[in-house]
Design an enzyme around this catalytic site. Structure first.
Site, mmCIF file in Angstrom:
data_model
loop_
_atom_site.group_PDB
_atom_site.id
_atom_site.type_symbol
_atom_site.label_atom_id
_atom_site.label_comp_id
_atom_site.label_asym_id
_atom_site.label_seq_id
_atom_site.Cartn_x
_atom_site.Cartn_y
_atom_site.Cartn_z
ATOM 1 C CE LYS A 200 -17.616 -3.938 14.076
ATOM 2 N NZ LYS A 200 -16.470 -3.064 14.392
ATOM 3 N N GLY A 253 -12.031 -12.697 12.094
ATOM 4 C CA GLY A 253 -11.550 -12.245 13.397
ATOM 5 C C GLY A 253 -11.240 -13.437 14.276
ATOM 6 C CB CYS A 309 -5.831 -15.231 10.327
ATOM 7 S SG CYS A 309 -5.904 -14.842 8.590
HETATM 8 P P1 NAP Z 1 -12.219 -9.645 17.263
HETATM 9 O O1 NAP Z 1 -12.828 -9.196 18.538
HETATM 10 O O2 NAP Z 1 -12.552 -10.992 16.780
HETATM 11 O O3 NAP Z 1 -12.591 -8.532 16.175
HETATM 12 C C1 NAP Z 1 -12.877 -8.727 14.820
HETATM 13 C C2 NAP Z 1 -14.112 -7.927 14.415
HETATM 14 O O4 NAP Z 1 -15.255 -8.425 15.103
HETATM 15 C C3 NAP Z 1 -14.040 -6.444 14.777
HETATM 16 O O5 NAP Z 1 -14.701 -5.700 13.785
HETATM 17 C C4 NAP Z 1 -14.776 -6.422 16.094
HETATM 18 O O6 NAP Z 1 -15.245 -5.177 16.483
HETATM 19 C C5 NAP Z 1 -15.901 -7.380 15.814
HETATM 20 N N1 NAP Z 1 -16.554 -7.897 17.024
HETATM 21 C C6 NAP Z 1 -16.038 -8.023 18.273
HETATM 22 N N2 NAP Z 1 -16.965 -8.525 19.117
HETATM 23 C C7 NAP Z 1 -18.087 -8.726 18.409
HETATM 24 C C8 NAP Z 1 -19.388 -9.225 18.714
HETATM 25 N N3 NAP Z 1 -19.727 -9.620 19.930
HETATM 26 N N4 NAP Z 1 -20.303 -9.306 17.715
HETATM 27 C C9 NAP Z 1 -19.982 -8.908 16.466
HETATM 28 N N5 NAP Z 1 -18.776 -8.421 16.124
HETATM 29 C C10 NAP Z 1 -17.834 -8.329 17.065
HETATM 30 O O7 NAP Z 1 -10.663 -9.500 17.355
HETATM 31 P P2 NAP Z 1 -9.823 -8.445 18.225
HETATM 32 O O8 NAP Z 1 -10.443 -8.212 19.562
HETATM 33 O O9 NAP Z 1 -9.593 -7.270 17.375
HETATM 34 O O10 NAP Z 1 -8.475 -9.253 18.408
HETATM 35 C C11 NAP Z 1 -8.396 -10.252 19.395
HETATM 36 C C12 NAP Z 1 -7.707 -11.468 18.853
HETATM 37 O O11 NAP Z 1 -8.429 -12.001 17.756
HETATM 38 C C13 NAP Z 1 -6.341 -11.217 18.277
HETATM 39 O O12 NAP Z 1 -5.357 -11.134 19.240
HETATM 40 C C14 NAP Z 1 -6.190 -12.382 17.373
HETATM 41 O O13 NAP Z 1 -5.786 -13.504 18.092
HETATM 42 C C15 NAP Z 1 -7.574 -12.597 16.838
HETATM 43 N N6 NAP Z 1 -7.760 -11.996 15.505
HETATM 44 C C16 NAP Z 1 -7.763 -12.808 14.437
HETATM 45 C C17 NAP Z 1 -7.930 -12.271 13.169
HETATM 46 C C18 NAP Z 1 -7.925 -13.134 11.958
HETATM 47 O O14 NAP Z 1 -7.773 -12.626 10.864
HETATM 48 N N7 NAP Z 1 -8.115 -14.409 12.091
HETATM 49 C C19 NAP Z 1 -8.082 -10.903 13.004
HETATM 50 C C20 NAP Z 1 -8.103 -10.085 14.123
HETATM 51 C C21 NAP Z 1 -7.932 -10.654 15.366
HETATM 52 P P3 NAP Z 1 -14.267 -4.219 17.341
HETATM 53 O O15 NAP Z 1 -13.717 -3.343 16.323
HETATM 54 O O16 NAP Z 1 -15.058 -3.485 18.329
HETATM 55 O O17 NAP Z 1 -13.263 -5.078 18.019
#
Ligand code: NAP
Ligand code: MG
Length: 507
Positions: A200, A253, A309
């Site tokens: 996904k 994430g 990250c």
């Molecule tokens: P996120 O919500 O953690 O998204 C990462 C992935 O998880 C996306 O594919 C997301 O889908 C999915 N996801 C979200 N909620 C979920 C759930 N309840 N169950 C299963 N999968 C789920 O990150 P974001 O909202 O894009 O970003 C928010 C913050 O996360 C950023 O500002 C950053 O601090 C952090 N982040 C960290 C990394 C890393 O590499 N460590 C990467 C991205 C973001 P959707 O596409 O619908 O969101």
């Protein structure tokens, strides 16, 4: 951030890219077929440089995840995939690398349009790293070995050996910061070990994964082995994480969602690996090469607009070098050219989405309200009317309990903090719930390596930052997650050990 600077120039849109932009509606991949969501719903992918829609993709939900998991199960249990030799599997992954390379310009442009990153970076980093990554794991397919175990059973001779078998059906949920590369990190090793996958992509950046899906058949990867379901995290992602017939879930994430994934995975005790957020300390000692340390520190935080990250978001500078490093860092930051990623002169593009823009500018406000001073940047660039742009920002005077120092911002924002000695900086560096990466800049290599052993982080860079190789494991300590991706270490996540005993008769 390319230097010296280049002239403004937009490339011709690569032929394959046209099918993915201009508001077109794409389908997703289940069981080798391109399908719509069962509900018929779609979601929109945007170009963050223009804020305009790029394409529509299916908004997959539980029913679609069910279909994809069924296809992956069938492919795992009875499909040709399991009958293919390890060498054939390896060749298919290698062919996939060749195909990505052949379509490299398309992938680079899709990544830039969907994510916002400079095309020069997509071309030089994202795409070649993907190609290398697939090639590296193509080689592992034929090297997934068990062991023979010298057991000691009185009076009985035994032949005891282990098999390293695939885990089965794997769910993989990836973020938007390196859309294609994160897909490759997840898929390469899973396929090398013989698993089948439901992937996904992030809602913000689904396009390059869908293009990759179009190449699977030509690479010789049978239908159902890789299924790609686009959709929202709360629906498609959640359904995948809790699905009773998924054997393993791999997630990259936020730490917040990582915790949700773990809870969801507990239903059938599926295996979990998590690569989560960070607040990585980057430590410059006065005895470092201060020119390269200052540039290194800028790249540590500003590469990919801070949306890494492992971004070096806490910059510790030895007090006696603080006044030397800061002007270099500020000067470098102020010269970074912001603009649309498709312009070859651009060194920093927009953040990925409106949500991310709100989040990062919220942190900027909170930093200033808390007494922090922006030595450079601190807001939206005035020259750019549209797009989710934020200036590269260097904060000074940051209080120890400030939100900007403690929480992951995931934007081009660095906090600079002076320190007096090794013990103080080791303690400060470890004073975080995260533990993904750290870096040390010094000419004293013994000091650097001693400190590397003290820092609680999955990766420590010495006199460099953001260096990656498919052969080198990457992952987190503490709440940055667990499990190591890349290198031989990742095989642990995608295989399980079976011990086979054969009675050879009495001694
Ligand atoms: P996120 O919500 O953690 O998204 C990462 C992935 O998880 C996306 O594919 C997301 O889908 C999915 N996801 C979200 N909620 C979920 C759930 N309840 N169950 C299963 N999968 C789920 O990150 P974001 O909202 O894009 O970003 C928010 C913050 O996360 C950023 O500002 C950053 O601090 C952090 N982040 C960290 C990394 C890393 O590499 N460590 C990467 C991205 C973001 P959707 O596409 O619908 O969101
Ligand atoms: Mg997009």
């Amino acid at each position: 951030m390319a230097q010296p600077r280049v002239q403004s120039e937009y490339p011709a849109v690569a032929p394959g890219v046209r099918d993915f932009i201009g508001g077109r509606t794409r389908k997703m991949l289940i069981d080798g077929k391109w399908v719509e969501a069962a509900s018929g719903k779609t979601l929109t992918s945007y170009d963050p440089a223009t804020e305009e829609p790029l394409a529509e993709v299916p908004a997959g939900e539980k029913e679609d995840i069910d279909r994809a998991v069924k296809a992956a199960r069938k492919a795992f249990e009875t499909g040709p995939w399991r009958r293919m030799t390890a060498s054939e599997r390896g060749r298919a992954i290698w062919k996939l690398a060749d195909l990505v390379e052949r379509h490299g310009e398309e992938f680079a442009q899709l990544e830039t349009l969907d994510n916002g990153k400079p095309l020069a970076v997509s071309r030089a980093a994202d795409v070649p790293l993907v190609v290398d990554h697939f090639r590296y794991y193509a080689g592992w397919a034929t090297k997934v070995e068990g062991e023979t175990i010298p057991v000691s059973i009185p009076g009985q001779q035994m032949l005891t050996y282990t098999l390293r078998e695939p885990v089965g059906v794997v769910g993989q949920i990836i973020p938007w910061n390196f859309p294609l590369l994160m897909a490759a990190w997840k898929l390469g090793v899973a396929l090398a070990c013989g698993n089948t996958v439901v992937l996904k992509p992030a809602e913000q950046t689904p396009l390059s994964a869908l293009r990759l899906g179009e190449l699977l058949d030509e690479a010789g990867i049978p239908p159902g082995v890789v299924n790609i379901v686009t959709g929202y995290g709360e629906t498609a992602g959640a359904a995948l994480a809790e699905h009773p017939d998924v054997d393993k879930i791999a997630f990259t994430g936020s730490t917040e969602v990582g915790k949700i994934i773990m809870r969801a995975a507990s239903g059938n005790l599926k295996r979990v690996s998590l690569e989560l957020g960070g607040k990585s300390p980057n430590i410059i000692f006065a005895d470092a090469d201060l020119d390269s340390a200052a540039i290194g520190a800028a790249n540590a935080i500003f590469f990919n607009h801070g949306q890494c990250c492992c971004a070096g978001s806490r910059l510790y500078i030895e007090a006696k070098a603080y006044d030397t490093v800061m002007p270099k860092l500020v000067e470098y930051s102020e010269k970074i050219k912001l603009g649309p990623g498709m312009d070859l002169a651009t060194e920093m593009g927009p953040l990925v989405s409106s949500e991310q823009y709100q989040r990062v500018t919220g942190f900027l406000d909170s930093g200033k309200k808390g007494g922090g001073k922006a030595a450079s940047g601190g807001g939206r660039p005035k020259s750019l009317a549209k797009g989710y742009f934020v200036e590269p920002t260097v904060f000074t005077d940051v209080k120890a309990d400030a939100k900007i120092l403690r929480e992951e911002i995931f934007g081009p924002v660095v906090c600079t903090i002076p320190f007096k000695n090794v013990d103080e900086v080791a303690k400060a560096g470890n004073d975080t719930t995260y533990g993904l990466a750290a870096a040390v800049w010094t000419k004293d290599i013994a000091k650097a390596n001693r400190l590397a052993q003290t820092l609680k982080a999955g990766t420590v860079w010495i006199n460099c930052y953001n260096v990656f190789d498919a052969a080198a494991p990457f992952g987190g300590y503490k709440q940055s997650g667990f499990g190591r991706e890349m290198g031989k270490a990742a095989l642990e996540l995608y295989t399980q050990i079976k011990t086979v005993w054969t009675n050879l008769g009495p001694h």
